[in-house]
Design an enzyme around this catalytic site. Structure first.
Site, mmCIF file in Angstrom:
data_model
loop_
_atom_site.group_PDB
_atom_site.id
_atom_site.type_symbol
_atom_site.label_atom_id
_atom_site.label_comp_id
_atom_site.label_asym_id
_atom_site.label_seq_id
_atom_site.Cartn_x
_atom_site.Cartn_y
_atom_site.Cartn_z
ATOM 1 N N GLY A 193 -45.170 39.263 47.655
ATOM 2 C CA GLY A 193 -43.887 40.118 48.074
ATOM 3 C C GLY A 193 -43.176 40.802 46.506
ATOM 4 O O GLY A 193 -42.036 40.659 46.646
ATOM 5 N N LEU A 229 -43.059 43.438 45.341
ATOM 6 C CA LEU A 229 -42.193 44.700 45.079
ATOM 7 C C LEU A 229 -40.943 44.608 45.851
ATOM 8 O O LEU A 229 -40.255 45.599 46.275
ATOM 9 C CB LEU A 229 -42.999 45.834 45.811
ATOM 10 C CG LEU A 229 -44.438 46.328 45.010
ATOM 11 C CD1 LEU A 229 -44.973 47.498 45.257
ATOM 12 C CD2 LEU A 229 -44.246 46.275 43.603
ATOM 13 N N GLY A 230 -40.507 43.454 46.618
ATOM 14 C CA GLY A 230 -39.376 43.280 47.322
ATOM 15 C C GLY A 230 -38.106 43.023 46.307
ATOM 16 O O GLY A 230 -38.200 43.309 45.249
ATOM 17 N N GLN A 231 -37.006 42.644 46.990
ATOM 18 C CA GLN A 231 -35.777 42.530 46.129
ATOM 19 C C GLN A 231 -35.762 41.623 45.019
ATOM 20 O O GLN A 231 -35.539 41.797 43.611
ATOM 21 C CB GLN A 231 -34.686 42.423 47.085
ATOM 22 C CG GLN A 231 -33.213 42.367 46.452
ATOM 23 C CD GLN A 231 -32.081 41.387 46.978
ATOM 24 O OE1 GLN A 231 -32.440 40.770 47.792
ATOM 25 N NE2 GLN A 231 -30.977 41.887 46.691
ATOM 26 N N ARG A 280 -48.329 46.303 50.671
ATOM 27 C CA ARG A 280 -48.487 47.823 50.356
ATOM 28 C C ARG A 280 -48.102 48.340 49.226
ATOM 29 O O ARG A 280 -47.033 47.556 48.752
ATOM 30 C CB ARG A 280 -47.975 48.544 51.649
ATOM 31 C CG ARG A 280 -46.553 48.416 51.965
ATOM 32 C CD ARG A 280 -46.181 49.104 53.306
ATOM 33 N NE ARG A 280 -44.676 48.570 53.573
ATOM 34 C CZ ARG A 280 -43.744 49.323 53.191
ATOM 35 N NH1 ARG A 280 -43.797 50.340 52.542
ATOM 36 N NH2 ARG A 280 -42.451 48.640 53.562
ATOM 37 N N ASN A 335 -52.260 40.677 51.523
ATOM 38 C CA ASN A 335 -51.545 40.458 52.868
ATOM 39 C C ASN A 335 -51.660 38.847 53.043
ATOM 40 O O ASN A 335 -52.606 38.335 53.175
ATOM 41 C CB ASN A 335 -52.172 41.077 53.855
ATOM 42 C CG ASN A 335 -51.701 40.803 55.301
ATOM 43 O OD1 ASN A 335 -50.860 39.954 55.658
ATOM 44 N ND2 ASN A 335 -52.015 41.633 56.307
ATOM 45 N N ILE A 336 -50.415 38.244 52.916
ATOM 46 C CA ILE A 336 -50.461 36.645 53.106
ATOM 47 C C ILE A 336 -50.868 36.383 54.250
ATOM 48 O O ILE A 336 -51.339 35.131 54.318
ATOM 49 C CB ILE A 336 -49.044 36.123 52.501
ATOM 50 C CG1 ILE A 336 -48.033 36.636 53.528
ATOM 51 C CG2 ILE A 336 -48.821 36.340 51.112
ATOM 52 C CD1 ILE A 336 -46.920 35.441 53.465
ATOM 53 N N TYR A 380 -35.262 33.655 61.463
ATOM 54 C CA TYR A 380 -35.448 33.525 60.185
ATOM 55 C C TYR A 380 -35.178 31.892 59.809
ATOM 56 O O TYR A 380 -36.019 31.569 58.975
ATOM 57 C CB TYR A 380 -34.469 34.379 59.530
ATOM 58 C CG TYR A 380 -34.436 34.602 58.074
ATOM 59 C CD1 TYR A 380 -35.574 34.795 57.295
ATOM 60 C CD2 TYR A 380 -33.307 34.151 57.342
ATOM 61 C CE1 TYR A 380 -35.464 34.806 55.760
ATOM 62 C CE2 TYR A 380 -33.128 34.209 56.030
ATOM 63 C CZ TYR A 380 -34.292 34.614 55.293
ATOM 64 O OH TYR A 380 -34.270 34.534 53.928
ATOM 65 N N LYS A 438 -37.279 28.899 57.942
ATOM 66 C CA LYS A 438 -36.863 28.447 56.774
ATOM 67 C C LYS A 438 -36.627 26.880 56.999
ATOM 68 O O LYS A 438 -37.390 26.161 55.968
ATOM 69 C CB LYS A 438 -35.444 29.051 56.325
ATOM 70 C CG LYS A 438 -35.624 30.272 55.703
ATOM 71 C CD LYS A 438 -36.355 30.541 54.411
ATOM 72 C CE LYS A 438 -37.132 31.938 54.344
ATOM 73 N NZ LYS A 438 -37.907 31.932 53.254
HETATM 74 N N1 SER Z 1 -29.864 37.235 52.338
HETATM 75 C C1 SER Z 1 -30.706 36.454 53.481
HETATM 76 C C2 SER Z 1 -30.510 37.470 54.756
HETATM 77 O O1 SER Z 1 -29.299 37.891 54.549
HETATM 78 C C3 SER Z 1 -30.390 35.140 53.241
HETATM 79 O O2 SER Z 1 -31.288 34.213 53.053
HETATM 80 O O3 SER Z 1 -31.033 37.304 55.399
#
Ligand code: SER
Length: 320
Positions: A8, A10-12, A36, A54-55, A143, A147
Site C-alpha cells: 500500500g 501509494l496510499g495516504q 496498481r 496484490n497482498i 473495518y 482491526k
Molecule cells: N482514519 C480511519 C478511518 O476513518 C481510522 O482508522 O477510517
C-alpha cells in the site's frame, strides 16, 4: 541491514513513509509496492525499487520477498471505514486475508511485521474518554472488526510462532500529500483544502463529535520508533493506543481561524459516517506506548494547522 517491503505504498501513509524510510535506511533497501500504479507518485516509483503486488496473491508476495531478501514488512494495504461499509466483503478480504498472507510469510521467512490498527478497533461499549490500552473492543463496522481480528491474529503469530509482530492503533491521520482513501476522519483533511480554496467548509461530521487525530510526521515516527524498539521492553505488541490530539469540528475551525480569520464552517451531516464516529472513542490513553517505547508526539492542533496551511498553500499554488 533492514530490507523493508511496504505494501500500500501509494496510499495516504505509504506515500510519505516510503520516502522517509528511504532516507533512514537507504533507497535500495525499501521496496515500495502497490496493487496498481497511481498518477502523481512518479518520484516515489522512480526513487527506489517498486513492484506491483496484490497482498491477496501470496505467490506474488513471496516472489518479491525472495527477490529482494526482505526481512521486514510494513503492511499498509487496507480498506478504510467508510469504504468498508459500502463493500464489507472487500474490506474483509483485503484487510484480513491480505494480513494472513503477510503473517504467513512472516512465519515462513522469519520477518518482522508492522500492521496498523485503528481507533476503529473500539466500539460503542468501549469507555469513550481516556480509553484504556486494554479494554472492551466490540466495534460495529467491518473495518473495526478486521482491526480487532487483525490485532488478535498478530498477537497469535507472535505467541505461537515467534513472529516479531508490532502495531499501533492510529487515530485520524492528517496530511497534505496524499488524500486518505475513504475514512470517517477524512473531514479533518478536507477542511484544510476548502479553507484555503473557498474560506468555507461543510462538515459531514457533526458539531461536538470529538475524535483522536495526529499529524503525519508523528505517525511516521511512531512506525519507525516502534519497529526499532527494544523487544524486551514491550509488554504489549498489537496494538498500542497512540494519539496526539482530540478535537471536534468547531475546535478545528477555531484553529484554522487563527490563520484565516474569515473561515466559515457549516454542517451537512452524513448519517453513515456520523454513526461510525459516534461509535469511536473521544480520546485515547496512550500511556502504554509512552512507557514501553517512548511515544511522544511533536505536533499539537495549532502546530499542525500552521504547517498544513503553509504546505498546502504551496501545493495548491494559492497566493496571499
Ligand atoms: N482514519 C480511519 C478511518 O476513518 C481510522 O482508522 O477510517
Amino acid at each position: 541491514m533492514r530490507k523493508i517491503l511496504v505494501t500500500g505504498a501509494l496510499g495516504q501513509i505509504g506515500s510519505e513513509l516510503t520516502v522517509k524510510l528511504r532516507e533512514v535506511y537507504g533507497a535500495e533497501n525499501v521496496i515500495a509496492s502497490n496493487r496498481r500504479v497511481k498518477e502523481g507518485h512518479e518520484a516515489l516509483i522512480e526513487g527506489g525499487p517498486f513492484e506491483i503486488v496484490n497482498i491477496n496473491d501470496p505467490k506474488q508476495m513471496a516472489e518479491v520477498v525472495d527477490k529482494y531478501k526482505v526481512n521486514t514488512i510494513i503492511n499498509l494495504a487496507a480498506i478504510l471505514s467508510a469504504v468498508g461499509e459500502k463493500d464489507p466483503l472487500a474490506c474483509w478480504d483485503i484487510n484480513m486475508n491480505g494480513l494472513y498472507n503477510v503473517l504467513e510469510l512472516g512465519r515462513e521467512k522469519n520477518l518482522q511485521v508492522f500492521t496498523p490498527s485503528s481507533i476503529a478497533a473500539f466500539g460503542p461499549t468501549t469507555p469513550p474518554d481516556n480509553t484504556p490500552q486494554d479494554t472492551i473492543q466490540r466495534p460495529t463496522t467491518m473495518y473495526g472488526v478486521t482491526k480487532v481480528a487483525g490485532e488478535l491474529l498478530c498477537d497469535y503469530y507472535f505467541k505461537r510462532f515467534g513472529v516479531d509482530t508490532r502495531g499501533v492503533r492510529f487515530p485520524g491521520l492528517i496530511s497534505y500529500q496524499t488524500l486518505p482513501g475513504g475514512g470517517t476522519t477524512d473531514y479533518a483533511v478536507h477542511i484544510y483544502y476548502d479553507a484555503l480554496k473557498n474560506k468555507k467548509y461543510t462538515s459531514f461530521i457533526a458539531k461536538g463529535t470529538k475524535m483522536d487525530m495526529m499529524y503525519m510526521p508523528d505517525a511516521l515516527d511512531a512506525i519507525i520508533n516502534l519497529m526499532e524498539a527494544d523487544p524486551s521492553k514491550l509488554k504489549h505488541r498489537n496494538a498500542f493506543n497512540i494519539t496526539a490530539m482530540s478535537f471536534d469540528p468547531e475546535e478545528l475551525a477555531e484553529s484554522i481561524r487563527k490563520y484565516i480569520p474569515e473561515f466559515e464552517l457549516d454542517y451537512d451531516v452524513d448519517p453513515v459516517r456520523q454513526a461510525i464516529a459516534d461509535s469511536w472513542p473521544n480520546s485515547l490513553d496512550d500511556s502504554a506506548a509512552r512507557e514501553e517505547w517512548g511515544w511522544n508526539p511533536k505536533y499539537d492542533l495549532d502546530a499542525m494547522t500552521k504547517d498544513m496551511l503553509e504546505k498546502l498553500k504551496v501545493k495548491l499554488n494559492i497566493k496571499g
